[in-house]
Structures are given as structure tokens and as C-alpha cells.
Design a protein around this motif. Structure first.
Motif, PDB file in Angstrom:
ATOM      1  N   TYR A  12      -8.802  67.399  46.795  1.00  0.00           N
ATOM      2  CA  TYR A  12      -8.503  67.674  45.383  1.00  0.00           C
ATOM      3  C   TYR A  12      -9.761  68.113  44.654  1.00  0.00           C
ATOM      4  CZ  TYR A  12      -7.241  67.097  40.510  1.00  0.00           C
ATOM      5  OH  TYR A  12      -7.045  67.318  39.172  1.00  0.00           O
ATOM      6  N   SER A  13     -10.848  67.368  44.812  1.00  0.00           N
ATOM      7  CA  SER A  13     -12.061  67.677  44.069  1.00  0.00           C
ATOM      8  C   SER A  13     -12.651  69.013  44.497  1.00  0.00           C
ATOM      9  CB  SER A  13     -13.089  66.558  44.236  1.00  0.00           C
ATOM     10  OG  SER A  13     -13.449  66.406  45.593  1.00  0.00           O
ATOM     11  N   ILE A  14     -12.631  69.327  45.790  1.00  0.00           N
ATOM     12  CA  ILE A  14     -13.178  70.590  46.253  1.00  0.00           C
ATOM     13  C   ILE A  14     -12.301  71.749  45.796  1.00  0.00           C
ATOM     14  CG2 ILE A  14     -13.709  71.964  48.293  1.00  0.00           C
ATOM     15  CD1 ILE A  14     -14.582  69.467  49.689  1.00  0.00           C
ATOM     16  N   ALA A  15     -10.988  71.605  45.906  1.00  0.00           N
ATOM     17  CA  ALA A  15     -10.092  72.662  45.449  1.00  0.00           C
ATOM     18  C   ALA A  15     -10.256  72.893  43.950  1.00  0.00           C
ATOM     19  CB  ALA A  15      -8.649  72.298  45.782  1.00  0.00           C
ATOM     20  N   THR A  16     -10.397  71.821  43.181  1.00  0.00           N
ATOM     21  CA  THR A  16     -10.593  71.950  41.737  1.00  0.00           C
ATOM     22  C   THR A  16     -11.875  72.723  41.442  1.00  0.00           C
ATOM     23  OG1 THR A  16      -9.430  69.880  41.310  1.00  0.00           O
ATOM     24  CG2 THR A  16     -10.878  70.682  39.577  1.00  0.00           C
ATOM     25  N   TYR A  17     -12.938  72.386  42.161  1.00  0.00           N
ATOM     26  CA  TYR A  17     -14.209  73.099  42.000  1.00  0.00           C
ATOM     27  C   TYR A  17     -14.021  74.584  42.300  1.00  0.00           C
ATOM     28  CZ  TYR A  17     -18.875  74.826  43.099  1.00  0.00           C
ATOM     29  OH  TYR A  17     -20.020  75.570  43.144  1.00  0.00           O
ATOM     30  N   ALA A  18     -13.349  74.896  43.406  1.00  0.00           N
ATOM     31  CA  ALA A  18     -13.176  76.291  43.803  1.00  0.00           C
ATOM     32  C   ALA A  18     -12.365  77.063  42.770  1.00  0.00           C
ATOM     33  CB  ALA A  18     -12.502  76.358  45.172  1.00  0.00           C
ATOM     34  N   TYR A  19     -11.277  76.470  42.293  1.00  0.00           N
ATOM     35  CA  TYR A  19     -10.475  77.148  41.268  1.00  0.00           C
ATOM     36  C   TYR A  19     -11.263  77.338  39.977  1.00  0.00           C
ATOM     37  CZ  TYR A  19      -6.046  77.112  43.834  1.00  0.00           C
ATOM     38  OH  TYR A  19      -5.046  77.363  44.741  1.00  0.00           O
ATOM     39  N   ASN A  20     -12.057  76.355  39.607  1.00  0.00           N
ATOM     40  CA  ASN A  20     -12.870  76.478  38.389  1.00  0.00           C
ATOM     41  C   ASN A  20     -13.844  77.643  38.493  1.00  0.00           C
ATOM     42  OD1 ASN A  20     -11.617  74.322  37.151  1.00  0.00           O
ATOM     43  ND2 ASN A  20     -13.213  72.847  37.684  1.00  0.00           N
ATOM     44  N   ASP A  37     -12.139  82.141  49.976  1.00  0.00           N
ATOM     45  CA  ASP A  37     -12.026  81.922  51.426  1.00  0.00           C
ATOM     46  C   ASP A  37     -11.929  80.440  51.757  1.00  0.00           C
ATOM     47  OD1 ASP A  37     -11.998  84.603  52.136  1.00  0.00           O
ATOM     48  OD2 ASP A  37     -14.166  84.729  52.430  1.00  0.00           O
ATOM     49  N   LEU A  38     -12.615  79.610  50.992  1.00  0.00           N
ATOM     50  CA  LEU A  38     -12.534  78.158  51.184  1.00  0.00           C
ATOM     51  C   LEU A  38     -11.118  77.656  50.933  1.00  0.00           C
ATOM     52  CD1 LEU A  38     -13.559  75.210  51.373  1.00  0.00           C
ATOM     53  CD2 LEU A  38     -14.300  75.416  48.988  1.00  0.00           C
ATOM     54  N   LEU A  39     -10.514  78.092  49.851  1.00  0.00           N
ATOM     55  CA  LEU A  39      -9.159  77.641  49.527  1.00  0.00           C
ATOM     56  C   LEU A  39      -8.165  78.081  50.597  1.00  0.00           C
ATOM     57  CD1 LEU A  39      -9.161  78.327  45.681  1.00  0.00           C
ATOM     58  CD2 LEU A  39      -9.022  76.080  46.794  1.00  0.00           C
ATOM     59  N   ARG A  40      -8.305  79.320  51.068  1.00  0.00           N
ATOM     60  CA  ARG A  40      -7.393  79.788  52.123  1.00  0.00           C
ATOM     61  C   ARG A  40      -7.600  78.985  53.401  1.00  0.00           C
ATOM     62  NH1 ARG A  40      -7.710  85.900  53.831  1.00  0.00           N
ATOM     63  NH2 ARG A  40      -9.833  85.223  54.325  1.00  0.00           N
ATOM     64  N   TYR A  41      -8.850  78.721  53.758  1.00  0.00           N
ATOM     65  CA  TYR A  41      -9.124  77.925  54.953  1.00  0.00           C
ATOM     66  C   TYR A  41      -8.504  76.539  54.815  1.00  0.00           C
ATOM     67  CZ  TYR A  41     -11.745  75.075  58.292  1.00  0.00           C
ATOM     68  OH  TYR A  41     -12.090  74.194  59.276  1.00  0.00           O
ATOM     69  N   GLY A  42      -8.620  75.941  53.636  1.00  0.00           N
ATOM     70  CA  GLY A  42      -8.010  74.639  53.408  1.00  0.00           C
ATOM     71  C   GLY A  42      -6.503  74.683  53.586  1.00  0.00           C
ATOM     72  N   GLY A  43      -5.882  75.725  53.040  1.00  0.00           N
ATOM     73  CA  GLY A  43      -4.433  75.865  53.167  1.00  0.00           C
ATOM     74  C   GLY A  43      -3.992  76.081  54.600  1.00  0.00           C
ATOM     75  N   LYS A  44      -4.712  76.934  55.340  1.00  0.00           N
ATOM     76  CA  LYS A  44      -4.375  77.172  56.747  1.00  0.00           C
ATOM     77  C   LYS A  44      -4.575  75.897  57.570  1.00  0.00           C
ATOM     78  CE  LYS A  44      -3.504  81.590  56.305  1.00  0.00           C
ATOM     79  NZ  LYS A  44      -2.102  82.086  56.330  1.00  0.00           N
ATOM     80  N   SER A  45      -5.612  75.142  57.231  1.00  0.00           N
ATOM     81  CA  SER A  45      -5.870  73.889  57.940  1.00  0.00           C
ATOM     82  C   SER A  45      -4.733  72.898  57.713  1.00  0.00           C
ATOM     83  CB  SER A  45      -7.203  73.290  57.475  1.00  0.00           C
ATOM     84  OG  SER A  45      -7.497  72.097  58.161  1.00  0.00           O
ATOM     85  N   ASP A  58      -4.448  76.531  48.749  1.00  0.00           N
ATOM     86  CA  ASP A  58      -4.457  77.903  48.229  1.00  0.00           C
ATOM     87  C   ASP A  58      -3.161  78.296  47.530  1.00  0.00           C
ATOM     88  OD1 ASP A  58      -3.028  77.728  50.584  1.00  0.00           O
ATOM     89  OD2 ASP A  58      -3.657  79.690  51.322  1.00  0.00           O
ATOM     90  N   ALA A  59      -2.267  77.351  47.345  1.00  0.00           N
ATOM     91  CA  ALA A  59      -0.936  77.684  46.825  1.00  0.00           C
ATOM     92  C   ALA A  59      -0.954  78.224  45.396  1.00  0.00           C
ATOM     93  CB  ALA A  59      -0.025  76.462  46.900  1.00  0.00           C
ATOM     94  N   LYS A  60      -1.964  77.833  44.612  1.00  0.00           N
ATOM     95  CA  LYS A  60      -2.004  78.221  43.201  1.00  0.00           C
ATOM     96  C   LYS A  60      -2.896  79.427  42.933  1.00  0.00           C
ATOM     97  CE  LYS A  60      -1.038  73.524  41.545  1.00  0.00           C
ATOM     98  NZ  LYS A  60      -1.512  72.390  40.705  1.00  0.00           N
ATOM     99  N   MET A  61      -3.355  80.080  43.979  1.00  0.00           N
ATOM    100  CA  MET A  61      -4.204  81.254  43.779  1.00  0.00           C
ATOM    101  C   MET A  61      -3.405  82.392  43.161  1.00  0.00           C
ATOM    102  SD  MET A  61      -6.596  81.378  47.216  1.00  0.00           S
ATOM    103  CE  MET A  61      -7.545  82.775  46.588  1.00  0.00           C
TER     104      MET A  61
END
Length: 220
Positions: A12-20, A37-45, A58-61
Motif C-alpha cells: 500500500y505505502s509503495i503503491a501510494t508513493y508511486a501514484y503520488n 513500471d514498478l506499479l505494473r510489476y507489482g500487479g503482475k506479481s 496497477d489497477a488505478k493507473m
């Protein structure tokens, strides 16, 4: 800071940082590319592991944010995988190697000690590579774990690579004190990813795209 993967405890915290960063007008193009790329990697993982697939990172990109993504079809791998002939009559040989894509990226090197007459606990794995700053790094991994006791197989786990170093060419060899007792093996993350297809291949390409954008952002 950014970690190598989106783990279950801190996604959650990393995704929030990336979106910000993706929403920030003053953020650089390189930073936005790395965060996308980080968010997509997280989603694929998450998809690969079956973890919270209904809430992918990456769902909210937005469509605009997705324009920063690396084209996965352009991601390639160097499938180096060599055993050098640099030790005469080695008493330790290579039995296997793999990559664990858990909460950390862990390279596992499995050795066969059936011809080794010493104390296995005295063995160490020497890992050599060039880091993200262009410096040669040597790390000794100690305390081999039992892998197949009946076959005298043991495993060393190495998780010391930064995300920007996943393309590093690793050379590994087993030592007994200062004496090399195995041939040198050249095998790293790219070696594992080379030739992978379907969901695992997609995950590997997403991981390496994130690594490449991180390397570019941090300057190496």
C-alpha cells in the motif's frame, strides 16, 4: 525508499508513493517511468502469486500514466549460463540454480558435496558482480542450507542485488576458507528469465523493465 518488490506488508505505502509521483507535476520523466513500471510489476506479481488479484497495484493507473510504461515486447534477456573450467578436480560441483520471486528476489545456487570430505559448514559462496555504481562487488554467503540430504546437496541463497542491478552478470564459486573448491558458475537473474513464457515470462519482463528504468533513473 523503493524496495525490490511489492510485498504483502508494504504494497500500500509503495503503491501510494508511486501514484503520488505519477500525479506530481514536478516529478521527472525518469521517476514517473520508474514508478509506472514498478506499479505494473507489482500487479503482475500479484497475478502470478494469486495475491489480492482484485486489488492489483496497477489497477488505478490512468491512460496518461500508462504512457510512461516500458514496452514489454522490447525487453530482452542475456541468457548467460556457463560453468568455467577453472578448477582442476573440484570436490564441489553444481547441482542446480533457480530464482525465488517472493517478497525478495533470491537467487538460489545448489551444490553437490558428495565428493567433499570436509565440514560443509565451512563452505561459503563467493559472489562477484558489478554494482549499480560501476564498482566490482564481492560478497561471501555463508551457512549453506540442506537441500537434498540423501544426495549431499546444499543450497546458498543470495538476495543482495538492488533493483537497478538485476541485469548484473554474476560469477559465483564455492570456497573452503580461501581455497576455491568448485568451478566458477556464471548465472544470474537474466539467466533464469531467459526463455520463460506465459505468465512467468510476462512477470520476468515486467521485473526487468522496472530494473532498467530504475537503473536509468539512478544514473547507471
Amino acid at each position: 525508499g523503493l524496495r525490490q518488490v511489492l510485498s504483502q506488508t508494504d504494497s500500500y505505502s509503495i503503491a501510494t508513493y508511486a501514484y503520488n509521483q505519477l500525479r506530481k507535476e514536478g516529478a521527472s520523466e525518469g521517476l514517473k517511468k520508474m514508478c509506472a513500471d514498478l506499479l505494473r510489476y507489482g500487479g503482475k506479481s500479484q497475478l502470478f502469486k494469486g495475491y489480492r488479484t482484485n486489488a492489483r497495484a496497477d489497477a488505478k493507473m490512468t491512460a496518461e500514466q500508462k504512457t510512461y510504461l516500458t514496452d514489454l515486447s522490447a525487453v530482452t534477456f542475456n541468457g548467460y549460463n556457463n560453468i568455467l573450467d577453472d578448477v582442476q578436480n573440484p570436490t564441489v560441483t553444481w547441482a542446480g540454480k533457480s530464482l525465488d520471486l517472493g517478497s525478495k528476489i533470491v537467487l538460489r545456487y545448489v551444490i553437490n558435496t558428495s565428493a567433499y570430505m570436509g565440514d560443509v559448514e565451512s563452505l561459503s559462496l563467493r559472489v562477484t558482480y558489478t554494482d549499480s555504481q560501476g564498482q566490482t562487488v564481492t560478497v561471501d554467503v555463508t551457512e549453506p542450507k540442506v537441500f537434498r540430504e540423501d544426495l549431499h546437496w546444499y543450497a546458498f541463497d543470495f538476495d543482495g542485488l538492488r533493483v537497478a542491478e538485476l541485469r548484473a552478470a554474476l560469477s559465483v564459486a564455492v570456497y573452503d576458507g580461501d581455497v576455491q573448491v568448485s568451478p566458477t558458475l556464471e548465472y544470474g537473474v537474466e539467466s533464469y528469465c531467459s526463455g520463460k513464457v506465459n505468465d512467468l515470462g510476462t512477470l520476468c519482463r515486467a521485473m526487468m523493465a522496472y530494473s532498467d528504468s530504475a537503473r536509468d533513473f539512478f544514473g547507471k
